[in-house]
Design a protein around this motif. Structure first.
Motif, PDB file in Angstrom:
ATOM      1  N   PHE A  71       4.582   3.710 -14.398  1.00 10.49           N
ATOM      2  CA  PHE A  71       4.081   3.274 -13.091  1.00 10.49           C
ATOM      3  C   PHE A  71       4.549   1.862 -12.760  1.00 10.49           C
ATOM      4  O   PHE A  71       5.025   1.588 -11.651  1.00 10.49           O
ATOM      5  CB  PHE A  71       2.551   3.340 -13.079  1.00 10.49           C
ATOM      6  N   LEU A  72       4.418   0.962 -13.733  1.00 12.22           N
ATOM      7  CA  LEU A  72       4.810  -0.432 -13.519  1.00 12.22           C
ATOM      8  C   LEU A  72       6.309  -0.564 -13.265  1.00 12.22           C
ATOM      9  O   LEU A  72       6.750  -1.465 -12.540  1.00 12.22           O
ATOM     10  CB  LEU A  72       4.409  -1.276 -14.728  1.00 12.22           C
ATOM     11  N   ALA A  81       0.828  -1.205   0.000  1.00 16.03           N
ATOM     12  CA  ALA A  81       0.000   0.000   0.000  1.00 16.03           C
ATOM     13  C   ALA A  81       0.863   1.257   0.000  1.00 16.03           C
ATOM     14  O   ALA A  81       0.564   2.233  -0.700  1.00 16.03           O
ATOM     15  CB  ALA A  81      -0.935  -0.004   1.213  1.00 16.03           C
ATOM     16  N   MET A  82       1.934   1.252   0.782  1.00 14.88           N
ATOM     17  CA  MET A  82       2.827   2.406   0.819  1.00 14.88           C
ATOM     18  C   MET A  82       3.526   2.606  -0.520  1.00 14.88           C
ATOM     19  O   MET A  82       3.695   3.740  -0.987  1.00 14.88           O
ATOM     20  CB  MET A  82       3.854   2.247   1.944  1.00 14.88           C
ATOM     21  N   ALA A  83       3.939   1.487  -1.131  1.00 18.36           N
ATOM     22  CA  ALA A  83       4.593   1.583  -2.436  1.00 18.36           C
ATOM     23  C   ALA A  83       3.631   2.114  -3.488  1.00 18.36           C
ATOM     24  O   ALA A  83       4.007   2.926  -4.351  1.00 18.36           O
ATOM     25  CB  ALA A  83       5.128   0.206  -2.850  1.00 18.36           C
ATOM     26  N   LEU A  84       2.376   1.680  -3.413  1.00 13.72           N
ATOM     27  CA  LEU A  84       1.357   2.164  -4.345  1.00 13.72           C
ATOM     28  C   LEU A  84       1.130   3.654  -4.180  1.00 13.72           C
ATOM     29  O   LEU A  84       1.084   4.407  -5.157  1.00 13.72           O
ATOM     30  CB  LEU A  84       0.047   1.405  -4.112  1.00 13.72           C
ATOM     31  N   SER A  85       1.004   4.099  -2.930  1.00 16.45           N
ATOM     32  CA  SER A  85       0.788   5.517  -2.655  1.00 16.45           C
ATOM     33  C   SER A  85       1.975   6.359  -3.127  1.00 16.45           C
ATOM     34  O   SER A  85       1.792   7.406  -3.759  1.00 16.45           O
ATOM     35  CB  SER A  85       0.566   5.722  -1.153  1.00 16.45           C
ATOM     36  N   ALA A  86       3.180   5.897  -2.830  1.00 17.30           N
ATOM     37  CA  ALA A  86       4.376   6.634  -3.235  1.00 17.30           C
ATOM     38  C   ALA A  86       4.474   6.744  -4.752  1.00 17.30           C
ATOM     39  O   ALA A  86       4.809   7.801  -5.296  1.00 17.30           O
ATOM     40  CB  ALA A  86       5.622   5.935  -2.685  1.00 17.30           C
ATOM     41  N   THR A  87       4.153   5.656  -5.436  1.00 17.97           N
ATOM     42  CA  THR A  87       4.241   5.640  -6.894  1.00 17.97           C
ATOM     43  C   THR A  87       3.184   6.552  -7.516  1.00 17.97           C
ATOM     44  O   THR A  87       3.454   7.246  -8.492  1.00 17.97           O
ATOM     45  CB  THR A  87       4.100   4.212  -7.435  1.00 17.97           C
ATOM     46  N   LEU A  88       1.978   6.560  -6.955  1.00 15.58           N
ATOM     47  CA  LEU A  88       0.920   7.423  -7.472  1.00 15.58           C
ATOM     48  C   LEU A  88       1.270   8.900  -7.287  1.00 15.58           C
ATOM     49  O   LEU A  88       0.982   9.725  -8.155  1.00 15.58           O
ATOM     50  CB  LEU A  88      -0.407   7.105  -6.782  1.00 15.58           C
ATOM     51  N   HIS A  89       1.883   9.244  -6.155  1.00 17.00           N
ATOM     52  CA  HIS A  89       2.305  10.631  -5.939  1.00 17.00           C
ATOM     53  C   HIS A  89       3.309  11.050  -7.008  1.00 17.00           C
ATOM     54  O   HIS A  89       3.185  12.121  -7.607  1.00 17.00           O
ATOM     55  CB  HIS A  89       2.927  10.792  -4.547  1.00 17.00           C
ATOM     56  N   CYS A  90       4.297  10.195  -7.233  1.00 18.76           N
ATOM     57  CA  CYS A  90       5.310  10.507  -8.249  1.00 18.76           C
ATOM     58  C   CYS A  90       4.686  10.566  -9.640  1.00 18.76           C
ATOM     59  O   CYS A  90       5.011  11.446 -10.439  1.00 18.76           O
ATOM     60  CB  CYS A  90       6.417   9.446  -8.225  1.00 18.76           C
ATOM     61  N   LEU A  91       3.772   9.627  -9.927  1.00 17.77           N
ATOM     62  CA  LEU A  91       3.147   9.578 -11.237  1.00 17.77           C
ATOM     63  C   LEU A  91       2.324  10.828 -11.517  1.00 17.77           C
ATOM     64  O   LEU A  91       2.338  11.360 -12.626  1.00 17.77           O
ATOM     65  CB  LEU A  91       2.260   8.338 -11.343  1.00 17.77           C
TER      66      LEU A  91
END
Length: 217
Positions: free
Chosen positions: A137-138, A22-32
């Motif tokens: 993202f991937l 979940a943290m990795a998903l959130s971090a990636t979405l912020h960057c994206l």
């Protein structure tokens, strides 16, 4: 180890794994989100002022880093950290993730025929950008997950996201953006651009079809 202890250990590992994902998903979405905003803004500005393709890409990448860092800086400043200190943390946390995204994003755009020269009013650009951002993202997600698992990357910022007391002063006006909000904003923005570009091409084609029907083609 007893059966009860084994189940507790398994559940704890599962909980940690879910939290890490979940943290990795959130971090990636912020960057994206930051990368998407910067990419589009750079392309719009570059096209408007007549920059070459190379300079337009350079501007888009620079703005992608700028917006990516900014989105990660907001919550730290809201938590009470000074702007300078927040930026130092964000540079250490986000640089590798954003760099990965930009490398993959631009590589995908470069290999899709006509994507770089399509322009914002062409549906080819928006479809290509969707593909490129998905690939970015991937590529960045496992990078963020790897860093988080080792206490690096966005793990550096999480210590400042706890309860820091009531938010006062100008910090009250800093927006708090959830992962769901960011994901929805990206999708809505990209679909909006696609719809507008398709509508613009349809409007352009209709007069030509009318002229052909009247024997003016």
């Amino acid at each position: 180890m007893s059966q009860h202890d084994h189940h507790d250990h398994h559940d704890h590992d599962g909980h940690d794994l879910g939290g890490l994902n979940a943290m990795a998903l959130s971090a990636t979405l912020h960057c994206l989100t930051g990368c998407a905003i910067g990419e589009i803004a750079g392309l719009m500005i570059g096209t408007a002022v007549g920059l070459s393709t190379g300079w337009t890409i350079a501007l888009a990448v620079s703005l992608a880093f700028l917006f990516g860092y900014t989105l990660s800086t907001f919550p730290l400043v809201k938590a009470g950290l000074g702007v300078g200190a927040a930026l130092a943390v964000v540079f250490a946390a986000d640089t590798l993730s954003i760099a990965t995204m930009e490398l993959v994003d631009n590589a995908v755009m470069a290999v899709i025929p006509g994507a770089m020269d399509a322009g914002l009013a062409n549906w080819v650009f928006w479809v290509s950008m969707m593909i490129a951002l998905t690939a970015a993202f991937l590529a960045a997600y496992p990078v963020n997950r790897y860093l988080l698992a080792r206490g690096k990357g966005h793990a550096l910022t999480h210590g400042y996201h706890g309860d820091s007391g009531p938010v006062t002063g100008a910090r009250r006006y800093i927006p708090t953006l959830s992962s769901t909000t960011l994901a929805a904003a990206i999708v809505a923005f990209m679909l909006g651009g696609l719809v507008v570009s398709v509508a613009a091409e349809t409007d352009t084609d209709e007069p030509e079809q009318s002229n052909h029907a009247l024997g003016r083609g």
